[in-house]
Design a protein around this motif. Sequence first.
Motif, PDB file in Angstrom:
ATOM      1  N   PHE A  39     -44.068  23.423 -53.760  1.00 33.11           N
ATOM      2  CA  PHE A  39     -43.458  23.931 -52.871  1.00 33.11           C
ATOM      3  C   PHE A  39     -42.312  23.358 -51.914  1.00 33.11           C
ATOM      4  CE2 PHE A  39     -47.094  23.664 -50.020  1.00 33.11           C
ATOM      5  CZ  PHE A  39     -46.603  22.793 -48.769  1.00 33.11           C
ATOM      6  N   THR A  40     -42.655  21.967 -51.770  1.00 32.04           N
ATOM      7  CA  THR A  40     -41.540  21.238 -51.016  1.00 32.04           C
ATOM      8  C   THR A  40     -40.403  20.951 -52.164  1.00 32.04           C
ATOM      9  OG1 THR A  40     -43.358  20.307 -49.936  1.00 32.04           O
ATOM     10  CG2 THR A  40     -41.308  19.017 -49.905  1.00 32.04           C
ATOM     11  N   ILE A  41     -40.523  20.626 -53.231  1.00 34.60           N
ATOM     12  CA  ILE A  41     -39.400  20.323 -54.304  1.00 34.60           C
ATOM     13  C   ILE A  41     -38.571  21.504 -54.430  1.00 34.60           C
ATOM     14  CG2 ILE A  41     -40.561  20.620 -56.318  1.00 34.60           C
ATOM     15  CD1 ILE A  41     -38.280  17.765 -55.486  1.00 34.60           C
ATOM     16  N   ARG A  42     -39.286  22.699 -54.571  1.00 32.64           N
ATOM     17  CA  ARG A  42     -38.503  24.012 -54.815  1.00 32.64           C
ATOM     18  C   ARG A  42     -37.340  24.173 -53.430  1.00 32.64           C
ATOM     19  NH1 ARG A  42     -42.543  26.862 -56.160  1.00 32.64           N
ATOM     20  NH2 ARG A  42     -43.206  27.927 -53.961  1.00 32.64           N
ATOM     21  N   THR A  43     -38.055  23.927 -52.248  1.00 34.31           N
ATOM     22  CA  THR A  43     -37.162  24.094 -51.066  1.00 34.31           C
ATOM     23  C   THR A  43     -36.042  23.150 -50.916  1.00 34.31           C
ATOM     24  OG1 THR A  43     -39.037  25.214 -49.878  1.00 34.31           O
ATOM     25  CG2 THR A  43     -37.316  24.532 -48.674  1.00 34.31           C
ATOM     26  N   SER A  44     -36.500  21.798 -51.448  1.00 34.32           N
ATOM     27  CA  SER A  44     -35.367  20.873 -51.325  1.00 34.32           C
ATOM     28  C   SER A  44     -34.309  21.059 -52.302  1.00 34.32           C
ATOM     29  CB  SER A  44     -36.067  19.479 -51.715  1.00 34.32           C
ATOM     30  OG  SER A  44     -36.190  19.479 -52.981  1.00 34.32           O
ATOM     31  N   ARG A  45     -34.622  21.699 -53.448  1.00 28.63           N
ATOM     32  CA  ARG A  45     -33.437  22.021 -54.409  1.00 28.63           C
ATOM     33  C   ARG A  45     -32.755  23.106 -53.755  1.00 28.63           C
ATOM     34  NH1 ARG A  45     -37.658  21.751 -59.316  1.00 28.63           N
ATOM     35  NH2 ARG A  45     -37.462  19.343 -59.565  1.00 28.63           N
ATOM     36  N   LYS A  46     -33.440  24.087 -53.121  1.00 30.06           N
ATOM     37  CA  LYS A  46     -32.849  25.210 -52.274  1.00 30.06           C
ATOM     38  C   LYS A  46     -31.753  24.963 -51.411  1.00 30.06           C
ATOM     39  CE  LYS A  46     -33.959  29.860 -50.325  1.00 30.06           C
ATOM     40  NZ  LYS A  46     -35.043  30.398 -49.795  1.00 30.06           N
ATOM     41  N   THR A  47     -32.001  23.854 -50.482  1.00 26.60           N
ATOM     42  CA  THR A  47     -31.479  23.579 -49.308  1.00 26.60           C
ATOM     43  C   THR A  47     -30.567  22.227 -49.636  1.00 26.60           C
ATOM     44  OG1 THR A  47     -33.541  21.901 -48.507  1.00 26.60           O
ATOM     45  CG2 THR A  47     -33.239  24.536 -47.688  1.00 26.60           C
ATOM     46  N   HIS A  48     -30.849  21.411 -50.707  1.00 25.15           N
ATOM     47  CA  HIS A  48     -30.052  20.311 -51.237  1.00 25.15           C
ATOM     48  C   HIS A  48     -30.214  19.106 -50.125  1.00 25.15           C
ATOM     49  CE1 HIS A  48     -28.040  22.780 -53.895  1.00 25.15           C
ATOM     50  NE2 HIS A  48     -27.361  23.429 -52.967  1.00 25.15           N
ATOM     51  N   SER A  49     -31.637  19.034 -49.402  1.00 22.38           N
ATOM     52  CA  SER A  49     -31.915  18.038 -48.695  1.00 22.38           C
ATOM     53  C   SER A  49     -32.551  17.110 -49.487  1.00 22.38           C
ATOM     54  CB  SER A  49     -32.962  18.670 -47.883  1.00 22.38           C
ATOM     55  OG  SER A  49     -33.600  17.711 -46.981  1.00 22.38           O
ATOM     56  N   PRO A  50     -32.047  15.739 -49.117  1.00 22.42           N
ATOM     57  CA  PRO A  50     -32.717  14.445 -49.901  1.00 22.42           C
ATOM     58  C   PRO A  50     -33.653  14.042 -49.293  1.00 22.42           C
ATOM     59  CG  PRO A  50     -30.718  13.980 -48.999  1.00 22.42           C
ATOM     60  CD  PRO A  50     -30.477  15.473 -48.723  1.00 22.42           C
ATOM     61  N   ALA A  51     -33.901  14.344 -47.943  1.00 21.35           N
ATOM     62  CA  ALA A  51     -35.028  13.852 -47.128  1.00 21.35           C
ATOM     63  C   ALA A  51     -36.262  14.650 -47.598  1.00 21.35           C
ATOM     64  CB  ALA A  51     -34.902  13.977 -45.513  1.00 21.35           C
ATOM     65  N   LEU A  52     -36.287  15.660 -47.998  1.00 23.61           N
ATOM     66  CA  LEU A  52     -37.038  16.807 -48.290  1.00 23.61           C
ATOM     67  C   LEU A  52     -37.503  16.619 -49.580  1.00 23.61           C
ATOM     68  CD1 LEU A  52     -38.989  19.131 -46.832  1.00 23.61           C
ATOM     69  CD2 LEU A  52     -37.353  20.701 -47.958  1.00 23.61           C
ATOM     70  N   ALA A  53     -36.678  15.947 -50.577  1.00 24.56           N
ATOM     71  CA  ALA A  53     -36.911  15.656 -51.938  1.00 24.56           C
ATOM     72  C   ALA A  53     -37.749  14.589 -51.736  1.00 24.56           C
ATOM     73  CB  ALA A  53     -35.795  15.602 -52.541  1.00 24.56           C
ATOM     74  N   ALA A  54     -37.503  13.476 -50.979  1.00 24.51           N
ATOM     75  CA  ALA A  54     -38.184  12.398 -50.789  1.00 24.51           C
ATOM     76  C   ALA A  54     -39.630  12.573 -50.629  1.00 24.51           C
ATOM     77  CB  ALA A  54     -37.446  11.493 -49.780  1.00 24.51           C
ATOM     78  N   ASN A  55     -39.753  13.611 -49.521  1.00 21.99           N
ATOM     79  CA  ASN A  55     -41.118  13.778 -49.014  1.00 21.99           C
ATOM     80  C   ASN A  55     -41.778  14.669 -50.188  1.00 21.99           C
ATOM     81  OD1 ASN A  55     -42.867  13.566 -46.865  1.00 21.99           O
ATOM     82  ND2 ASN A  55     -42.432  15.521 -46.226  1.00 21.99           N
TER      83      ASN A  55
END
Length: 315
Positions: free
Chosen positions: A143-159
Amino acid sequence: MSSAINEKEADQEIVRVTLRGTLVNLLLTVFKFTAAVLGSSAAMLADAVHSVSDLLTDFIVLIFVKMGVRPKDKNHDYGHGKFETLCTVLIGLVLLFVGLMICYNGAKLSLQAFQGEVLKRPGYIALIAAIVSMVLKEWCYRFTIRTSRKTHSPALAANAWHHRSDALSSLGTTIGIGGAILLGEKWRVLDPITSVIVSFFIIRIAYVLIKAAIAELLEESLPKDLEDEIIKIASMEENVTDVHHLMTRRIGRSIAIEMHIRVPGDLSVTSAHFHATNIEDKLKAKYGESTHVGIHIEPIEEKEKEKEKEIDIES
């Protein structure tokens, strides 16, 4: 790269997802430390320490994402998106430290076992904790990687990858603890050996995160396929005959695009500006409203147009 949601919605999504992961990490940290003590498992203790690092990175994400979405000011013409990049570096460094610590502890216990010391048999509670952790952390990753792709957030992708590294850690821990429990006294060394193997996965993920973030901090260009896509969008605009001097970079969740376009020299300033604005609007529609776009217009003189016609006829 698809169109992004607006920054306010993205910020809310990132906070919501990170808080959900934080709750899971908090519960797992308590459970793992309890299981490590009661189950006498070095691998589970390493896994518990990894969960503590997950909690730490959750707080880093929450703090730096808030800083990264602050609007432009007189000292930051391109905004504060690099705070998210810095956050990714910090998460990578935390992971690297955790991986090295787990590797050292596991190697020390493995050496003791090979020298004849009898290691304690892990308890079933440690095995149960490892299985529960593996399932929950993989769920957190998804669920975190899905949201990181939606928001284009590198910090969230790292998390997200930190969640995945914990899931991998728990998978290895499950195998190691299960083998140590079921295969007898001589095989108890599987518990610390597993923690060493898991540490290499963690260190590798840390390396990938740090490398990507440093590349962004050093203003590395966007991938060639993205740059080709940008050129294609600009070239499709009416009266644009050439796109060159393209320069791109990433700024946290956003990207910056600068280019030169060539238009007929007899176009009015108003018409040329109209075409440049059209290109800017299309790029922002594709890559998000926070995309920085700078377009330099170059006129094609009549002689140059005649030469181009001659080249077209000859070809």
